[in-house]
Design an enzyme around this catalytic site. Structure first.
Site, mmCIF file in Angstrom:
data_model
loop_
_atom_site.group_PDB
_atom_site.id
_atom_site.type_symbol
_atom_site.label_atom_id
_atom_site.label_comp_id
_atom_site.label_asym_id
_atom_site.label_seq_id
_atom_site.Cartn_x
_atom_site.Cartn_y
_atom_site.Cartn_z
ATOM 1 N N ASP A 279 0.761 -1.045 -0.430
ATOM 2 C CA ASP A 279 0.247 -0.081 -0.179
ATOM 3 C C ASP A 279 0.819 1.507 -0.275
ATOM 4 O O ASP A 279 1.503 1.679 0.362
ATOM 5 C CB ASP A 279 -0.948 0.152 1.271
ATOM 6 N N LYS B 105 -0.059 9.793 1.951
ATOM 7 C CA LYS B 105 0.127 10.821 2.859
ATOM 8 C C LYS B 105 0.942 10.753 3.855
ATOM 9 O O LYS B 105 1.965 9.864 3.852
ATOM 10 C CB LYS B 105 -1.203 11.600 3.943
ATOM 11 N N THR C 267 0.273 -10.263 -9.599
ATOM 12 C CA THR C 267 -0.061 -9.917 -8.529
ATOM 13 C C THR C 267 -1.912 -9.651 -8.844
ATOM 14 O O THR C 267 -2.129 -9.227 -9.946
ATOM 15 C CB THR C 267 0.037 -9.447 -7.762
ATOM 16 N N GLU D 260 -1.449 -6.307 -9.504
ATOM 17 C CA GLU D 260 -1.067 -6.060 -11.018
ATOM 18 C C GLU D 260 -1.654 -5.740 -11.439
ATOM 19 O O GLU D 260 -1.369 -4.785 -12.512
ATOM 20 C CB GLU D 260 0.113 -6.776 -10.645
HETATM 21 C C1 LIG Z 1 -2.632 -3.272 -2.845
HETATM 22 S S1 LIG Z 1 -2.049 -5.094 -1.129
HETATM 23 C C2 LIG Z 1 -1.362 -5.722 -2.390
HETATM 24 C C3 LIG Z 1 -1.167 -7.299 -2.279
HETATM 25 C C4 LIG Z 1 -1.141 -8.679 -3.301
HETATM 26 N N1 LIG Z 1 0.289 -8.297 -2.816
HETATM 27 C C5 LIG Z 1 -0.912 -7.823 -4.238
HETATM 28 O O1 LIG Z 1 -0.260 -7.223 -5.037
HETATM 29 O O2 LIG Z 1 -2.131 -8.412 -4.942
HETATM 30 C C6 LIG Z 1 -1.234 -4.786 0.442
HETATM 31 C C7 LIG Z 1 -0.742 -5.493 0.758
HETATM 32 O O3 LIG Z 1 -0.575 -4.997 2.274
HETATM 33 C C8 LIG Z 1 -1.511 -6.232 3.725
HETATM 34 N N2 LIG Z 1 -0.496 -5.218 4.593
HETATM 35 C C9 LIG Z 1 -0.916 -3.419 4.667
HETATM 36 N N3 LIG Z 1 0.501 -3.732 5.306
HETATM 37 C C10 LIG Z 1 0.473 -4.520 6.089
HETATM 38 C C11 LIG Z 1 1.156 -4.537 7.198
HETATM 39 N N4 LIG Z 1 1.375 -3.838 8.963
HETATM 40 N N5 LIG Z 1 1.512 -6.273 7.963
HETATM 41 C C12 LIG Z 1 0.634 -6.757 6.855
HETATM 42 N N6 LIG Z 1 0.261 -6.569 5.943
HETATM 43 C C13 LIG Z 1 -0.096 -5.743 5.493
HETATM 44 C C14 LIG Z 1 -2.149 -5.703 3.215
HETATM 45 O O4 LIG Z 1 -3.123 -6.559 4.115
HETATM 46 C C15 LIG Z 1 -2.281 -5.593 1.899
HETATM 47 O O5 LIG Z 1 -2.816 -7.289 1.757
#
Ligand SMILES: C[S@@+](CC[C@H](N)C(=O)[O-])C[C@H]1O[C@@H](n2cnc3c(N)ncnc32)[C@H](O)[C@@H]1O
Length: 230
Positions: free
Chosen positions: A132, A136, A209, A212
């Protein structure tokens, strides 16, 4: 209805023998499919995988496409997907079980607690896939390549281990480069568009993914940085 399905997946993932979950912020501990506390730190090879092969972890694995895709390509390595969302981990973990993949595990936890579940040097390689962006400025500390996260990874990654970051996000890409420059860490590959670069590992394009695919539909370019922590 969608909420109900999510809850069902949460319940089911806790019954999977290849998935371990941490629910605690204080005194973090992994819980296995029999609802027992297990200590795997320093013992992933001997107690779970039962081999001496390298261990690669995928952070923010979501549905675990890299964990699964790499595990299929490299049966001589072990792979562990890590994410906080049980309903996402469910999908990769289920696939691994159905396909009897003995070199795959998943850990559902906040990545802020990652160092509790692996011993020093136990991890050979780390993938971070489409984290993610936390757009901000005040949220920057949540980015998975913020220096506080890199400090955590340094505790578990082999001295010469590498980290692969794949992202569509300019924010993540630029921020990571700033952090690496500030900390004077080695950058082995820096690519702002994997579709135009030559000589990259083919897995970068072969495995896509969920996120992606969404970003590609929006015509975002995919960036890649490979770096070290020492
Ligand atoms: C934008 S998604 C991407 C998921 C996957 N890698 C993809 O490309 O489809 C970001 C993932 O990061 C995980 N995530 C974000 N911050 C995290 C944290 N501090 N600990 C564990 N998971 C986290 C979220 O639960 C989410 O599944």
């Amino acid at each position: 209805m969608a909420g109900k399905r999510k809850l069902e997946k949460f319940a089911m993932v806790s019954t999977f023998p290849n998935t371990f979950q941490n629910f605690r912020w204080e005194n973090p501990v992994l819980i296995n499919h029999e609802e027992k506390e297990v200590v795997l730190s320093g013992k992933w090879r001997s107690e779970f995988f039962q081999n001496e092969n390298p261990i690669v972890i995928e952070l923010a694995c979501g549905y675990g496409e890299y964990t699964i895709g790499l595990a299929e390509r490299y049966p001589e390595k072990n792979f562990i997907g890590v994410d906080i969302k049980g309903n996402r981990v469910y999908q990769g973990a289920k696939y691994a079980l159905e396909n009897e993949m003995s070199n795959v595990a998943f850990v559902r936890t906040d990545i802020r607690q990652i160092e509790y579940f692996f011993a020093a040097g136990e991890i050979d390689e780390i993938w971070i896939t489409f984290p993610d962006p936390f757009r901000k400025k005040r949220q920057a500390k949540n980015r998975l390549t913020d220096s506080q996260f890199l400090d955590r990874y340094r505790k578990i990654l082999r001295q010469d281990g590498v980290i692969h970051l794949k992202s569509d996000s300019d924010i993540i890409y630029e921020y990571t480069k700033e952090v690496l420059e500030e900390l004077k860490l080695p950058v082995y590959v820096d690519c702002d568009n994997i579709d135009e670069a030559e000589g990259l590992d083919p897995v970068l394009k072969e495995i896509q993914t969920r996120y992606e695919k969404i970003h590609r539909q929006l015509r975002q370019t995919i960036k890649y940085i490979q770096f070290g922590l020492n």
